[in-house]
Write a protein that holds these residues in place. Structure first.
Motif, PDB file in Angstrom:
ATOM      1  N   UNK A  15       0.825  -1.192   0.000  1.00  0.00           N
ATOM      2  CA  UNK A  15       0.000   0.000   0.000  1.00  0.00           C
ATOM      3  C   UNK A  15       0.863   1.247   0.000  1.00  0.00           C
ATOM      4  N   UNK A  16       0.348   2.251  -0.673  1.00  0.00           N
ATOM      5  CA  UNK A  16       0.969   3.572  -0.716  1.00  0.00           C
ATOM      6  C   UNK A  16      -0.131   4.575  -0.378  1.00  0.00           C
ATOM      7  N   UNK A  17       0.163   5.840  -0.466  1.00  0.00           N
ATOM      8  CA  UNK A  17      -0.859   6.850  -0.206  1.00  0.00           C
ATOM      9  C   UNK A  17      -1.862   6.959  -1.343  1.00  0.00           C
ATOM     10  N   UNK A  18      -1.614   6.272  -2.467  1.00  0.00           N
ATOM     11  CA  UNK A  18      -2.530   6.371  -3.607  1.00  0.00           C
ATOM     12  C   UNK A  18      -3.152   5.052  -4.035  1.00  0.00           C
ATOM     13  N   UNK A  19      -2.675   3.904  -3.512  1.00  0.00           N
ATOM     14  CA  UNK A  19      -3.237   2.619  -3.939  1.00  0.00           C
ATOM     15  C   UNK A  19      -2.904   1.521  -2.944  1.00  0.00           C
ATOM     16  N   UNK A  34      -9.517   3.897  -5.740  1.00  0.00           N
ATOM     17  CA  UNK A  34     -10.567   4.895  -5.549  1.00  0.00           C
ATOM     18  C   UNK A  34     -11.244   4.736  -4.198  1.00  0.00           C
ATOM     19  N   UNK A  35     -10.787   5.441  -3.221  1.00  0.00           N
ATOM     20  CA  UNK A  35     -11.445   5.413  -1.921  1.00  0.00           C
ATOM     21  C   UNK A  35     -11.644   6.841  -1.455  1.00  0.00           C
ATOM     22  N   UNK A  36     -12.604   7.006  -0.588  1.00  0.00           N
ATOM     23  CA  UNK A  36     -12.896   8.294   0.010  1.00  0.00           C
ATOM     24  C   UNK A  36     -12.732   8.147   1.514  1.00  0.00           C
ATOM     25  N   UNK A  41     -11.938  12.740   8.225  1.00  0.00           N
ATOM     26  CA  UNK A  41     -10.572  12.432   7.832  1.00  0.00           C
ATOM     27  C   UNK A  41     -10.301  13.012   6.445  1.00  0.00           C
ATOM     28  N   UNK A  42      -9.032  13.218   6.152  1.00  0.00           N
ATOM     29  CA  UNK A  42      -8.649  13.698   4.828  1.00  0.00           C
ATOM     30  C   UNK A  42      -7.598  12.750   4.251  1.00  0.00           C
ATOM     31  N   UNK A  43      -7.485  12.745   2.940  1.00  0.00           N
ATOM     32  CA  UNK A  43      -6.477  11.906   2.282  1.00  0.00           C
ATOM     33  C   UNK A  43      -5.099  12.331   2.771  1.00  0.00           C
TER      34      UNK A  43
END
Length: 87
Positions: A15-19, A34-36, A41-43
Motif C-alpha cells: 500500500x501507498x498513499x494512492x493505492x 478509488x477510496x474516500x 478524515x482527509x487523504x
C-alpha cells in the motif's frame, strides 16, 4: 483455478498513499485506487496510519473461496512458513 492446498504460496499486500495492491505467487490480482476517507478524515487516510497483519486462511467461505460442501475435508490446518513486513 488455483490449487490453494497444493503447496506453499506467496501472498503480498503493498500500500501507498494512492493505492493498495494484492498479489499471490507473484501475480497481481487486484489494485484499489478509488477510496474516500471517512467523514472527519482527509487523504491520505487511512494510509497514513499503521496497519496490522492478520493471517486467516481457514475461513468457511468468502469472496475468494467457495463455500464448504460434502467434499470439504475438515478439520483443516494452515501452515505458515514465514511472514515479513517492512515500511
Amino acid at each position: 483455478a488455483v490449487d490453494w492446498a497444493g503447496g506453499f504460496h506467496t501472498y503480498a499486500v503493498e500500500w501507498t498513499t494512492t493505492s493498495i495492491t494484492f498479489s499471490y505467487d507473484g501475480r497481481q490480482c487486484y489494485t484499489y485506487r478509488n477510496w474516500t476517507p471517512l467523514t472527519g478524515y482527509t487523504a491520505p487516510a487511512p494510509f497514513d496510519r499503521n496497519f496490522f497483519i492478520i493471517l486467516q486462511a481457514l475461513a468457511d467461505s468468502g469472496q475468494f473461496s467457495p463455500a464448504p460442501d460434502a467434499t470439504t475435508q475438515l478439520p483443516a490446518t494452515m501452515q505458515v512458513d514465514w511472514v515479513r513486513a517492512w515500511k
